[in-house]
Design a protein around this motif. Structure first.
Motif, PDB file in Angstrom:
ATOM      1  N   SER A  69     -53.100  51.226 -12.389  1.00  0.00           N
ATOM      2  CA  SER A  69     -53.855  51.410 -11.147  1.00  0.00           C
ATOM      3  C   SER A  69     -54.874  52.529 -11.264  1.00  0.00           C
ATOM      4  N   LEU A  70     -54.473  53.651 -11.859  1.00  0.00           N
ATOM      5  CA  LEU A  70     -55.321  54.836 -11.836  1.00  0.00           C
ATOM      6  C   LEU A  70     -56.421  54.820 -12.894  1.00  0.00           C
ATOM      7  N   LEU A  71     -56.317  53.918 -13.880  1.00  0.00           N
ATOM      8  CA  LEU A  71     -57.316  53.884 -14.943  1.00  0.00           C
ATOM      9  C   LEU A  71     -58.032  52.553 -15.091  1.00  0.00           C
ATOM     10  N   LEU A  72     -57.502  51.481 -14.512  1.00  0.00           N
ATOM     11  CA  LEU A  72     -58.023  50.155 -14.845  1.00  0.00           C
ATOM     12  C   LEU A  72     -58.414  49.297 -13.645  1.00  0.00           C
ATOM     13  N   ALA A  73     -57.610  49.264 -12.610  1.00  0.00           N
ATOM     14  CA  ALA A  73     -57.777  48.268 -11.545  1.00  0.00           C
ATOM     15  C   ALA A  73     -58.719  48.747 -10.450  1.00  0.00           C
ATOM     16  N   ARG A  74     -59.252  47.788  -9.703  1.00  0.00           N
ATOM     17  CA  ARG A  74     -59.926  48.096  -8.436  1.00  0.00           C
ATOM     18  C   ARG A  74     -58.843  48.275  -7.378  1.00  0.00           C
ATOM     19  N   GLU A  75     -58.857  49.411  -6.701  1.00  0.00           N
ATOM     20  CA  GLU A  75     -57.845  49.742  -5.699  1.00  0.00           C
ATOM     21  C   GLU A  75     -58.519  50.232  -4.429  1.00  0.00           C
ATOM     22  N   ALA A  76     -57.755  50.305  -3.347  1.00  0.00           N
ATOM     23  CA  ALA A  76     -58.279  50.815  -2.077  1.00  0.00           C
ATOM     24  C   ALA A  76     -57.133  51.436  -1.283  1.00  0.00           C
ATOM     25  N   ASN A  77     -57.339  52.652  -0.811  1.00  0.00           N
ATOM     26  CA  ASN A  77     -56.352  53.356   0.014  1.00  0.00           C
ATOM     27  C   ASN A  77     -57.011  53.924   1.264  1.00  0.00           C
ATOM     28  N   VAL A  78     -56.261  53.920   2.353  1.00  0.00           N
ATOM     29  CA  VAL A  78     -56.633  54.634   3.562  1.00  0.00           C
ATOM     30  C   VAL A  78     -55.905  55.973   3.551  1.00  0.00           C
ATOM     31  N   PHE A  79     -56.622  57.034   3.904  1.00  0.00           N
ATOM     32  CA  PHE A  79     -56.043  58.370   4.010  1.00  0.00           C
ATOM     33  C   PHE A  79     -56.168  58.822   5.466  1.00  0.00           C
ATOM     34  N   VAL A  80     -55.126  59.453   5.965  1.00  0.00           N
ATOM     35  CA  VAL A  80     -55.045  59.762   7.396  1.00  0.00           C
ATOM     36  C   VAL A  80     -54.656  61.224   7.574  1.00  0.00           C
ATOM     37  N   ARG A  81     -55.383  61.910   8.468  1.00  0.00           N
ATOM     38  CA  ARG A  81     -54.983  63.253   8.907  1.00  0.00           C
ATOM     39  C   ARG A  81     -54.660  63.163  10.383  1.00  0.00           C
ATOM     40  N   ASP A  82     -53.391  62.888  10.663  1.00  0.00           N
ATOM     41  CA  ASP A  82     -52.957  62.730  12.047  1.00  0.00           C
ATOM     42  C   ASP A  82     -51.448  62.898  12.099  1.00  0.00           C
ATOM     43  N   PRO A  83     -50.932  63.874  12.858  1.00  0.00           N
ATOM     44  CA  PRO A  83     -49.484  64.091  12.903  1.00  0.00           C
ATOM     45  C   PRO A  83     -48.706  62.887  13.405  1.00  0.00           C
ATOM     46  N   GLY A  84     -49.252  62.171  14.378  1.00  0.00           N
ATOM     47  CA  GLY A  84     -48.539  61.024  14.918  1.00  0.00           C
ATOM     48  C   GLY A  84     -48.363  59.925  13.885  1.00  0.00           C
ATOM     49  N   PHE A  85     -49.440  59.549  13.207  1.00  0.00           N
ATOM     50  CA  PHE A  85     -49.359  58.495  12.198  1.00  0.00           C
ATOM     51  C   PHE A  85     -48.476  58.930  11.036  1.00  0.00           C
ATOM     52  N   ALA A  86     -48.683  60.164  10.541  1.00  0.00           N
ATOM     53  CA  ALA A  86     -47.913  60.634   9.392  1.00  0.00           C
ATOM     54  C   ALA A  86     -46.423  60.712   9.721  1.00  0.00           C
ATOM     55  N   SER A  87     -46.083  61.198  10.912  1.00  0.00           N
ATOM     56  CA  SER A  87     -44.674  61.293  11.297  1.00  0.00           C
ATOM     57  C   SER A  87     -44.043  59.917  11.426  1.00  0.00           C
ATOM     58  N   HIS A  88     -44.821  58.961  11.915  1.00  0.00           N
ATOM     59  CA  HIS A  88     -44.317  57.590  12.051  1.00  0.00           C
ATOM     60  C   HIS A  88     -44.026  56.988  10.684  1.00  0.00           C
ATOM     61  N   LEU A  89     -44.952  57.163   9.732  1.00  0.00           N
ATOM     62  CA  LEU A  89     -44.712  56.652   8.383  1.00  0.00           C
ATOM     63  C   LEU A  89     -43.525  57.357   7.747  1.00  0.00           C
ATOM     64  N   GLN A  90     -43.419  58.667   7.926  1.00  0.00           N
ATOM     65  CA  GLN A  90     -42.286  59.381   7.346  1.00  0.00           C
ATOM     66  C   GLN A  90     -40.969  58.890   7.925  1.00  0.00           C
ATOM     67  N   ALA A  91     -40.933  58.629   9.217  1.00  0.00           N
ATOM     68  CA  ALA A  91     -39.703  58.121   9.831  1.00  0.00           C
ATOM     69  C   ALA A  91     -39.320  56.766   9.248  1.00  0.00           C
ATOM     70  N   ARG A  92     -40.315  55.922   9.005  1.00  0.00           N
ATOM     71  CA  ARG A  92     -40.037  54.616   8.391  1.00  0.00           C
ATOM     72  C   ARG A  92     -39.460  54.790   6.978  1.00  0.00           C
ATOM     73  N   LEU A  93     -40.036  55.710   6.230  1.00  0.00           N
ATOM     74  CA  LEU A  93     -39.550  55.937   4.872  1.00  0.00           C
ATOM     75  C   LEU A  93     -38.142  56.536   4.867  1.00  0.00           C
ATOM     76  N   GLU A  94     -37.896  57.465   5.765  1.00  0.00           N
ATOM     77  CA  GLU A  94     -36.558  58.057   5.835  1.00  0.00           C
ATOM     78  C   GLU A  94     -35.522  57.014   6.232  1.00  0.00           C
ATOM     79  N   ARG A  95     -35.897  56.107   7.124  1.00  0.00           N
ATOM     80  CA  ARG A  95     -34.981  55.021   7.494  1.00  0.00           C
ATOM     81  C   ARG A  95     -34.716  54.120   6.293  1.00  0.00           C
ATOM     82  N   ALA A  96     -35.764  53.810   5.521  1.00  0.00           N
ATOM     83  CA  ALA A  96     -35.588  52.962   4.346  1.00  0.00           C
ATOM     84  C   ALA A  96     -34.681  53.638   3.320  1.00  0.00           C
ATOM     85  N   MET A  97     -34.849  54.936   3.126  1.00  0.00           N
ATOM     86  CA  MET A  97     -33.993  55.643   2.164  1.00  0.00           C
ATOM     87  C   MET A  97     -32.553  55.694   2.634  1.00  0.00           C
ATOM     88  N   ALA A  98     -32.362  55.890   3.943  1.00  0.00           N
ATOM     89  CA  ALA A  98     -31.002  55.988   4.472  1.00  0.00           C
ATOM     90  C   ALA A  98     -30.273  54.655   4.413  1.00  0.00           C
TER      91      ALA A  98
END
Length: 386
Positions: A315-344
């Motif tokens: 991905s980092l050397l060969l492919a065409r990729e696209a990412n969205v980057f977000v600076r927002d506590p609400g969005f970031a906290s929501h994603l973190q909660a989803r990840l913590e639920r997945a890990m648990a």
């Protein structure tokens, strides 16, 4: 190139195909002018037929529908779905059509790995979800874990610019299509929300390291916590050192990697790095409930990214990729909660003691796999760049 932050966006996190495909289908069914879809995989399964039907319906209404599918990931699409869609009026192009399956030439590894949809210049989707059923393994307890973001607002401008640019490049690469391509103009700018976000691509020209550098800037600025969930995690030295340095500053660093994988060689190579991370105090969880396909991260519950880019050389050397980057506590906290639920609910933590006591043969196999992956990148001509 750094991130250009744009304010006024409305973003909605979509987890798995159960949330993504209905939202995508609804957006396509509401299209009146133009639809772009870029994907690495467009499967000949129930989900692929569902989205194909939505594209056909849009074309039948007179909407200009453009579909770009990677030639390697979309081999099944070329064999089964391309002709019916083209006959229905969908404009289909294949990115680097696969013609020599056993070739190791450099260009064969340069794939279109992005997953982007853009509807009427007013709604976009960016993430890691291919057009394929995420319930394809009956033995799994849940769907493939993956994410996309539904976007409205100023961020549509750079997304529109890149999809039209790549479409034009592929069109000009075909001797049969060297005609100017007319694209529908973007509607007047709107600010339907209050979220600050940026959009970055990776290509082999001006944007080779943009996504990786954005990660490194965020990791260097972290003060409390970093969570990285990545399907194919094989970072280079700069990325590894950045995470370990964050841990030395007292930042909590957590990695969520694959427990089940469709690419065992890369999984074994990833595990070769576990000892270094665990010794440095990084927590590692392997996801076993189903396939982990996510490419997301959260830093300090304020910064987040969702996209198609793995943290590996492909991905980092060969492919065409696209990412969205977000600076927002609400969005970031929501994603973190989803990840913590997945890990648990679906992951197992790897302890440093258990890893050190593991079989020596396992370590040998892991490092052999790591060497094989590095050799593949070297054959492609990129081994000294990461």
């Amino acid at each position: 190139m750094g991130i250009t932050w744009l304010r006024g966006n409305a973003l909605r996190l979509l987890e798995n195909g159960t949330e993504f495909f209905p939202a995508l289908e609804t957006a396509i069914d509401g299209a009146t002018r133009e639809v772009f879809v870029e994907t690495y995989i467009f499967a000949n399964d129930a989900t692929g037929h569902r989205i194909a039907a939505a594209l056909r319906r849009a074309a039948a209404r007179g909407v200009c529908v453009r579909l770009l599918v990677d030639g390697f990931g979309g081999r099944d699409f070329v064999a089964h779905l391309l002709a019916p869609l083209a006959e229905a009026g969908v404009n289909v192009q294949i990115y680097r059509r696969e013609v020599a399956p056993l070739s190791l030439r450099r260009h064969r590894l340069r794939r279109l790995h992005r997953k982007i949809a853009l509807v009427d210049g007013r709604i976009a989707f960016v993430g890691g979800i291919n057009i394929i059923s995420d319930l394809d393994e009956p033995s799994f307890a849940g769907p493939r874990l993956d994410y996309s973001v539904r976007i409205e607002g100023p961020l549509l401008q750079p997304i529109h610019a890149t999809v039209t640019h790549v479409w034009q490049l592929v069109a000009w690469a075909s001797f049969r299509r060297r005609q100017p391509v007319a694209f529908a103009p973007l509607p007047p700018p709107a600010t339907p929300g209050g979220i600050e976000a940026g959009f970055l691509i990776r290509d082999n020209l001006r944007h080779r390291r943009d996504i990786e550098d954005a990660y490194l800037v965020a990791i260097a600025a972290a003060r409390r916590e970093i969570i990285v969930a990545n399907a194919y995690f094989l970072p280079g030295r700069r990325f590894r050192q950045a995470l370990l340095e964050a841990r030395r500053r007292g930042v909590r660093v957590t990695l969520l990697t694959q427990g089940w994988t469709d690419h065992p060689l890369q999984q074994y190579a990833t595990r070769a790095l576990y000892g270094q991370f665990l010794a440095g105090g990084v927590r590692i969880f392997e996801y076993h409930r189903s396939h982990l396909h996510a490419k997301v991260a959260v830093v300090d519950e304020r910064w987040a990214t969702v996209g198609s880019s793995n943290i590996d050389p492909f991905s980092l050397l060969l492919a065409r990729e696209a990412n969205v980057f977000v600076r927002d506590p609400g969005f970031a906290s929501h994603l973190q909660a989803r990840l913590e639920r997945a890990m648990a609910s679906g992951a197992r933590e790897i302890s440093a003691d258990a890893w050190e006591r593991g079989p020596r043969l396992r370590r040998i196999l892991n490092w052999a796999a790591y060497g094989m992956v590095r050799l593949m990148i070297g054959i492609a001509g990129y081994g000294n760049r990461h």
